[in-house]
Design an enzyme around this catalytic site. Structure first.
Site, short mmCIF file in Angstrom:
data_model
loop_
_atom_site.label_atom_id
_atom_site.label_comp_id
_atom_site.label_asym_id
_atom_site.label_seq_id
_atom_site.Cartn_x
_atom_site.Cartn_y
_atom_site.Cartn_z
N CYS A 111 -3.57 1.53 6.37
CA CYS A 111 -3.85 0.71 7.47
C CYS A 111 -4.44 1.52 8.57
CB CYS A 111 -2.67 -0.04 8.10
SG CYS A 111 -1.25 1.25 8.34
N ASN A 135 0.88 -1.24 0.06
CA ASN A 135 0.10 0.17 0.05
C ASN A 135 1.00 1.45 0.02
OD1 ASN A 135 0.59 -0.60 2.70
ND2 ASN A 135 -1.20 0.64 3.45
N GLU A 171 3.45 -4.81 12.31
CA GLU A 171 2.69 -3.56 11.82
C GLU A 171 1.33 -4.39 10.96
OE1 GLU A 171 4.80 -0.31 10.53
OE2 GLU A 171 5.95 -0.18 12.40
P1 NAD Z 1 0.04 -9.36 3.10
O1 NAD Z 1 0.15 -10.03 4.66
O2 NAD Z 1 -0.84 -10.16 2.08
O3 NAD Z 1 1.63 -9.27 2.47
C1 NAD Z 1 2.38 -8.53 3.15
C2 NAD Z 1 3.74 -9.29 2.59
O4 NAD Z 1 3.93 -10.53 3.29
C3 NAD Z 1 4.01 -9.23 1.11
O5 NAD Z 1 5.16 -8.93 0.74
C4 NAD Z 1 3.81 -10.72 0.93
O6 NAD Z 1 4.42 -11.31 -0.01
C5 NAD Z 1 4.35 -11.46 2.29
N1 NAD Z 1 4.00 -12.81 2.73
C6 NAD Z 1 2.69 -13.20 2.58
N2 NAD Z 1 2.55 -14.64 3.26
C7 NAD Z 1 3.58 -14.75 3.70
C8 NAD Z 1 4.19 -15.70 4.32
N3 NAD Z 1 3.76 -16.84 4.76
N4 NAD Z 1 5.69 -15.79 4.72
C9 NAD Z 1 6.24 -14.33 4.54
N5 NAD Z 1 5.83 -13.49 3.77
C10 NAD Z 1 4.56 -13.53 3.54
O7 NAD Z 1 -0.60 -7.93 3.16
P2 NAD Z 1 -0.93 -6.97 1.90
O8 NAD Z 1 -2.22 -7.27 1.47
O9 NAD Z 1 0.58 -6.82 1.14
O10 NAD Z 1 -1.08 -5.32 2.58
C11 NAD Z 1 -2.40 -5.34 3.26
C12 NAD Z 1 -2.30 -5.31 4.74
O11 NAD Z 1 -1.33 -4.86 5.42
C13 NAD Z 1 -3.49 -4.64 5.35
O12 NAD Z 1 -4.04 -5.70 6.32
C14 NAD Z 1 -3.09 -3.54 6.17
O13 NAD Z 1 -3.78 -3.01 7.35
C15 NAD Z 1 -1.59 -4.03 6.49
N6 NAD Z 1 -0.87 -2.77 6.86
C16 NAD Z 1 -0.40 -2.38 8.35
C17 NAD Z 1 0.27 -1.21 8.35
C18 NAD Z 1 0.48 -1.08 9.88
O14 NAD Z 1 1.44 -0.04 10.03
N7 NAD Z 1 -0.11 -1.50 10.86
C19 NAD Z 1 0.80 -0.51 7.34
C20 NAD Z 1 0.28 -0.83 6.03
C21 NAD Z 1 -0.36 -1.97 5.81
#
Ligand code: NAD
Length: 494
Positions: free
Chosen positions: A296, A163, A262
Site C-alpha cells: 500500500c 498483500n 488502513e
Molecule cells: P479488499 O478490500 O478487496 O479485501 C480485503 C479483505 O476484505 C479481504 O479479506 C476480503 O475478503 C474482505 N472483504 C471484501 N469485501 C468485504 C465486505 N463487504 N465485508 C467484509 N469483508 C470484506 O482488498 P485487497 O484486494 O485484499 O487488498 C488490496 C488493498 O489493500 C489495496 O487497496 C491496498 O492499498 C490496501 N492495503 C492497505 C494497507 C494500509 O496499511 N493502508 C495495507 C495493505 C493493503
C-alpha cells in the site's frame, strides 16, 4: 511432476479455528498458487452460522481465563506464539511464498520475521502501557484525583488483505490481544495459509480456546460480511481497499462498532535536483517495485525536478530492467508473481489504459514469457511511464502493481500541489539533501506517513495510517493500545 512450491505438510486442507478446535465445512474453494496456477489446497469456507459460533466463543472467552489474566501472563503467551513461529519459520515462509508468489527472501523479512516482531513488540509495549493521572483542587476547596484505567473493547473482528498476510494479521493480533480483547480474524481468500499456521501456533502455545478464532471466506455474502454485521462484535480493524472500507463502515454503523481502517494509496515521491542521485534512483526502484508493487506504501507517482529529469528516467529504466523476475528461490530474484491472474488482468488493463491516455512507455508494459509452467502464473513486467496529464485515471486510481509514472516539476510549490492533489493520503517519499527543505516539505504532505531519503523503514512504536480515503485512525505503538482499549476515567474526592 510435483509443483516447485507447495504448502507445508500440516496444511493438507485449510480449516477454520473456532473455540480452540479446527473445524471443517462442506463448502470449499481452491487456494491457487499464482506462480503456476496449480491448486495448493482446498479452503473450508465459513458460513454465517460458523462465524456466529466464532464470535460467541470469543465473547465467552472474554470472561473466561483470558479476562482473568494479568497483562504479564498475556504477554508471556504472545511471546510463546512468536516462539512457535520462530521454530516453524520455514513452514511460514513456504506458506507465504506458495500463496503470494513472492521471493523467499522477501517472505522471510517482510512477513515472517515481522510477524514475530509484531507479537513480541506489542506484548512488551502492552506491559509498559500506562494511563493518565491528574490532581486538582476545585474552587470550593475539594481535592480531586483523576486517573484512567484501560479495559478491553471486547470482541475484535480483524479482516486482512492478501498483500502481506502474516504481517497484517499479527500487526492487529498483537495489540488487540495484549489489551485483553478476543478476536475473530479473517485472512484474504487469496492467502489463507499463513493464517491457518498462525492458528496452529496459537493452539500449540496454549492460548485459551476462544481467544483467537480464524474463519475463512470472502467478503460480501460470506464470512467477512457476517463478521461486520454480528451484534457481539465490538470493534472492526480492517485493511484493504478504500471502497471495501466504506461498505464495512456502513455495516458497522448500526452497532456503533469502533473501526480502524488502513486503506488504499496513490503515493507520491518527490525527487529534488539536490538529492543523492544514486540513493534516490535506488529508492524509487524499491518504493515502486517491492513485492511486485503490491504494498500500500508503494510510490506510483514520482515527480522529479526538471534539471535531473532526463538523467533520472534513463537511470531508473536501466536499473529497473536489471530486476530479475522469476521463481521465488532463484538467486538474486527481485520480483515474483502478482497475487492472481485476476489481479494480473486488472494491472494489464491499466497498462493498456495508460497508452490510451497518452503515456510514453519507458520500460515494461507486458507479461514475461518463460516457456514453462510459469506461463500459467501471474507474472508481469515492472513498468515505467512518462507523459501522462495529472488528471489521467492512471495517475488518480490505485493500480497496486509494479508501476510508476515520472513527471518533471519546476518549483517546490508546484511539486507540493501536484503531490497533494489526490483523494488518497497514505504515504509520501522525499529525496533531498537540503535539510531545511526536507523539514519544510515533509510537514506539508497531506499523508499519514512521510519518508525522507528512505522508504518503508518502520519503527513499530510510531503511528501508522492514512488520511483522506487512505484510512481512519492510527495504529502503531501507543496508538494501537489506545484503539484496542476502552478508557475509563475515575474521579476520587479525597
Ligand atoms: P479488499 O478490500 O478487496 O479485501 C480485503 C479483505 O476484505 C479481504 O479479506 C476480503 O475478503 C474482505 N472483504 C471484501 N469485501 C468485504 C465486505 N463487504 N465485508 C467484509 N469483508 C470484506 O482488498 P485487497 O484486494 O485484499 O487488498 C488490496 C488493498 O489493500 C489495496 O487497496 C491496498 O492499498 C490496501 N492495503 C492497505 C494497507 C494500509 O496499511 N493502508 C495495507 C495493505 C493493503
Amino acid at each position: 511432476m510435483p509443483a516447485r512450491f507447495a504448502l507445508p505438510p500440516s496444511l493438507t486442507s485449510l480449516r477454520n479455528y473456532v473455540g480452540g478446535e479446527f473445524v471443517s465445512t462442506d463448502k470449499r474453494f481452491d487456494n491457487v498458487c499464482p506462480l503456476d496456477g496449480h491448486v495448493l489446497a482446498q479452503v473450508h469456507e465459513a458460513d454465517a452460522a460458523l462465524v456466529d459460533q466464532a464470535v460467541q466463543s470469543a465473547h465467552k472467552a472474554l470472561a473466561g481465563p483470558w479476562g482473568a489474566m494479568s497483562v504479564d501472563e498475556r504477554a508471556k503467551l504472545l511471546h510463546r506464539v512468536a516462539d512457535v513461529i520462530e521454530r516453524r519459520f520455514d513452514d511460514f515462509v513456504a506458506a507465504e511464498v506458495a500463496d503470494t508468489g513472492r521471493p523467499v527472501e522477501q517472505a522471510k523479512k517482510l512477513d515472517v520475521f515481522r510477524g514475530m516482531l509484531n507479537l513480541r513488540t506489542f506484548a512488551d509495549l502492552g506491559k509498559a502501557a500506562h494511563g493518565d493521572f491528574f490532581e486538582m483542587r476545585t474552587a470550593d476547596g475539594a481535592d480531586l484525583m483523576n486517573y484512567t484505567v484501560r479495559k478491553p473493547l471486547g470482541v475484535v473482528a480483524s479482516i486482512s488483505p492478501w498483500n502481506l498476510p502474516l504481517l497484517s494479521m499479527t500487526w492487529k493480533a498483537g495489540p488487540a490481544l495484549i489489551c485483553g480483547n478476543t478476536m475473530v480474524v479473517k485472512p484474504s481468500e487469496e492467502t489463507p495459509s499463513s493464517a491457518t499456521l498462525l492458528a496452529e501456533a496459537f493452539h500449540e502455545a496454549g492460548v485459551p480456546p476462544g481467544v483467537f478464532n480464524l474463519v475463512h471466506g470472502f467478503g460480501p455474502n460470506s464470512a467477512g460480511e457476517a463478521m461486520t454485521r454480528h451484534p457481539l462484535v465490538d470493534a472492526i480493524t480492517f485493511t484493504g481497499e478504500s471502497r471495501t472500507g466504506s461498505t464495512i463502515m456502513k455495516a458497522a454503523a448500526d452497532g456503533m462498532k469502533e473501526v480502524s481502517f488502513e486503506l488504499g494509496g496513490k503515493n507520491p515521491a518527490l525527487v529534488f535536483a539536490d538529492c543523492d542521485f544514486d540513493a534516490a534512483v535506488d529508492g524509487v526502484v524499491r518504493s515502486s517495485f517491492t513485492n511486485t508493487g503490491q504494498v500500500c506504501l508503494c510510490s506510483e507517482r514520482v515527480y522529479v525536478e526538471r534539471p535531473i529529469f532526463e538523467r533520472f528516467v534513463a537511470e531508473l529504466k536501466k536499473r529497473t530492467e536489471k530486476l530479475k523476475i522469476g521463481w521465488p528461490d532463484e538467486p538474486d530474484v527481485a520480483m515474483g508473481s502478482l497475487i492472481s491472474r485476476k489481479h494480473q488482468a486488472k494491472v494489464l488493463s491499466y497498462y493498456k489504459l495508460a497508452l490510451e491516455e497518452g503515456a510514453t512507455l519507458v520500460s515494461g508494459g507486458g507479461v514475461p514469457r518463460f516457456g514453462d509452467e510459469r506461463d500459467h502464473g501471474a507474472f508481469i513486467e515492472p513498468t515505467i511511464w512518462t507523459g501522462l496529464a495529472d488528471q489521467a485515471r492512471c495517475l488518480r486510481e490505485e493500480v497496486f502493481g509494479p508501476v510508476c509514472h515520472i513527471a518533471p516539476f519546476d518549483t517546490e510549490e508546484e511539486a507540493m500541489a501536484r503531490a497533494n492533489d489526490s483523494v488518497y493520503g497514505l504515504a509520501a517519499t522525499l529525496w533531498t539533501t537540503n535539510l531545511s527543505r526536507a523539514h519544510r516539505v515533509a510537514r506539508r504532505f497531506h499523508t499519514g506517513i512521510v519518508w525522507v531519503n528512505t522508504w518503508y523503514l518502520r519503527d513499530l512504536r510510531t503511528p501508522f495510517g492514512g488520511s483522506k480515503l487512505s484510512g481512519l485512525g492510527r495504529e502503531g505503538g501507543r496508538h494501537s493500545l489506545d484503539f484496542y482499549s476502552e478508557t475509563t476515567n475515575i474521579c476520587v474526592k479525597l
